[in-house]
Scaffold this motif. Structure first.
Motif, mmCIF file in Angstrom:
data_model
loop_
_atom_site.group_PDB
_atom_site.id
_atom_site.type_symbol
_atom_site.label_atom_id
_atom_site.label_comp_id
_atom_site.label_asym_id
_atom_site.label_seq_id
_atom_site.Cartn_x
_atom_site.Cartn_y
_atom_site.Cartn_z
ATOM 1 N N ARG A 265 75.608 -1.219 -6.460
ATOM 2 C CA ARG A 265 75.587 -1.529 -5.022
ATOM 3 C C ARG A 265 74.427 -0.810 -4.322
ATOM 4 N N ASP A 266 74.171 0.393 -4.737
ATOM 5 C CA ASP A 266 73.030 1.123 -4.157
ATOM 6 C C ASP A 266 71.700 0.452 -4.508
ATOM 7 N N GLU B 149 82.392 -6.595 -8.079
ATOM 8 C CA GLU B 149 81.391 -6.124 -9.047
ATOM 9 C C GLU B 149 80.914 -7.240 -9.970
ATOM 10 N N ASP C 117 76.997 1.914 -13.251
ATOM 11 C CA ASP C 117 78.338 1.688 -12.702
ATOM 12 C C ASP C 117 78.272 0.888 -11.404
ATOM 13 N N ASP C 118 79.435 0.581 -10.885
ATOM 14 C CA ASP C 118 79.534 -0.266 -9.696
ATOM 15 C C ASP C 118 78.841 0.361 -8.490
ATOM 16 N N ALA C 119 79.008 1.660 -8.320
ATOM 17 C CA ALA C 119 78.404 2.330 -7.157
ATOM 18 C C ALA C 119 76.877 2.283 -7.233
ATOM 19 N N THR C 120 76.335 2.552 -8.407
ATOM 20 C CA THR C 120 74.880 2.511 -8.583
ATOM 21 C C THR C 120 74.353 1.094 -8.388
ATOM 22 N N ARG D 25 76.127 -6.555 -1.036
ATOM 23 C CA ARG D 25 76.544 -5.290 -1.653
ATOM 24 C C ARG D 25 77.898 -4.817 -1.118
ATOM 25 N N THR E 231 70.283 7.771 -10.672
ATOM 26 C CA THR E 231 70.669 7.318 -9.331
ATOM 27 C C THR E 231 69.806 6.127 -8.925
#
Length: 339
Positions: free
Chosen positions: A248-249, A107, A243-246, A102, A167
């Motif tokens: 990775r989470d 991405e 999205d990319d942040a989600t 992660r 989220t």
């Protein structure tokens, strides 16, 4: 008057026939004893007391059943152990790797990795639907059909359960809730799991021991694994919708669940190992008792091979002598004699 010492032809024929029948019966009995190794007339061999041999015979039949049970249990446990070994090999690698990836993958590579893990998840479904000797291993008491249904059905159900979540934490939480939903509420145990967890799969492996297997694809140890894999499968299915942040989470959420799943799988495999050891010990005990009882049985009703051979040879010699006498007296052919 000269004494009359001879017997009539009919009487002579009758005596010869009796002798013939007696010798044939003895020959049949001795032949049977040679083939079976057991006295033909057991009550006579035991002077009419059958209680001891009846107990031994009954115990031997019971031990045969136990040995069949241990063989079936050993095959089932070995199959489950092998399947869990395959799953754990995947999970042990994935847990740490997704937590690391992660942070280091681009991405595009993360999305490709999620697609690859989804394929691993689908293969895991096949592993949990393993069958041994015609019986499926991870369906609990139900062994006549695969433990898990359609992989595509599960993905559709997950999408429905997660709908509206934005989220990674909420997505993962809803996936957990779907897998843990009580039966009858539309979760994993209703829509994908096809087994039966009422009671346990029980094997009586010896007169004093039995094993109960409660592990199924719906057990907590395996659901933890499925949750982590499902988070990654959802990430793959969602594609650009997250999205990319989600994304990775979601890798973090999946990694944590898979790390926990490793402990559960280790515990499950250790339990299976203990059961396998118990079955192996029961097999050894049953085999030893079977050997002891078989020796006792032979001592009680076994036919001595040397004595049987000697008696058989003597009987055959008498039959030959009787035949020779019969031929001289009545000029019967061998074919007529044996007919």
């Amino acid at each position: 008057m000269t004494p009359f010492h001879s017997i009539g032809d009919l009487s002579r024929s009758y005596q010869l026939r009796l002798g013939q029948q007696g010798l044939k019966a003895r020959l049949d009995r001795l032949t049977q004893e040679m083939m079976t190794g057991v006295k033909a007339d057991i009550p006579k061999a035991l002077a009419g007391d059958l209680s001891g041999i009846s107990h031994i015979e009954s115990r031997l039949k019971l031990l045969t059943t136990f040995q069949q049970n241990t063989s079936e249990a050993q095959n089932r446990l070995a199959g489950m152990q092998a399947a869990l070994g395959q799953i754990q090999a995947v999970v042990d690698d994935l847990g740490p790797s997704v937590l690391t990836e992660r942070n280091i993958l681009e991405e595009q590579n993360l999305r490709a990795r999620a697609d690859s893990i989804k394929r691993d998840f689908q293969s895991m479904f096949g592993t949990l639907n393993t069958a041994t000797a015609g019986q499926y291993l991870f369906g609990g008491n139900r062994t006549d059909s695969p433990a898990l249904g359609s992989f595509e059905t599960m993905l559709a159900e997950l999408n429905t359960a997660v709908a509206g979540a934005t989220t990674a934490a909420t997505i993962a939480s809803r996936i957990d809730a779907w897998f843990d939903a009580p039966q009858g509420t539309g979760g994993f145990s209703d829509t994908v799991y096809q087994g039966d967890d009422d009671g346990s799969t029980r094997f009586s492996i010896s007169p004093e021991h039995r094993i109960d297997s409660n592990l199924s694809a719906n057990s907590a140890e395996l659901r933890d694994t499925l949750k982590g894999m499902a988070v990654m499968a959802y990430a793959s299915e969602a594609g650009s919708a997250i999205d990319d942040a989600t994304l990775r989470d979601l890798f973090s959420e999946a990694g944590g669940r898979l790390a926990k799943a490793t402990l559960g799988l280790t515990t499950a495999r250790a339990d299976l190992g203990r059961q396998q050891a118990a079955v192996t010990q029961a097999q050894a005990r049953n085999s030893a008792e079977t050997t002891t009882l078989s020796i006792a049985r032979t001592n009680m009703i076994g036919a001595d091979p040397a004595e049987a051979v000697t008696a058989l040879e003597e009987t055959e010699a008498k039959i030959q002598s009787l035949y020779a006498i019969t031929v001289r007296l009545s000029r019967l052919s061998l074919t007529d004699y044996l007919s």
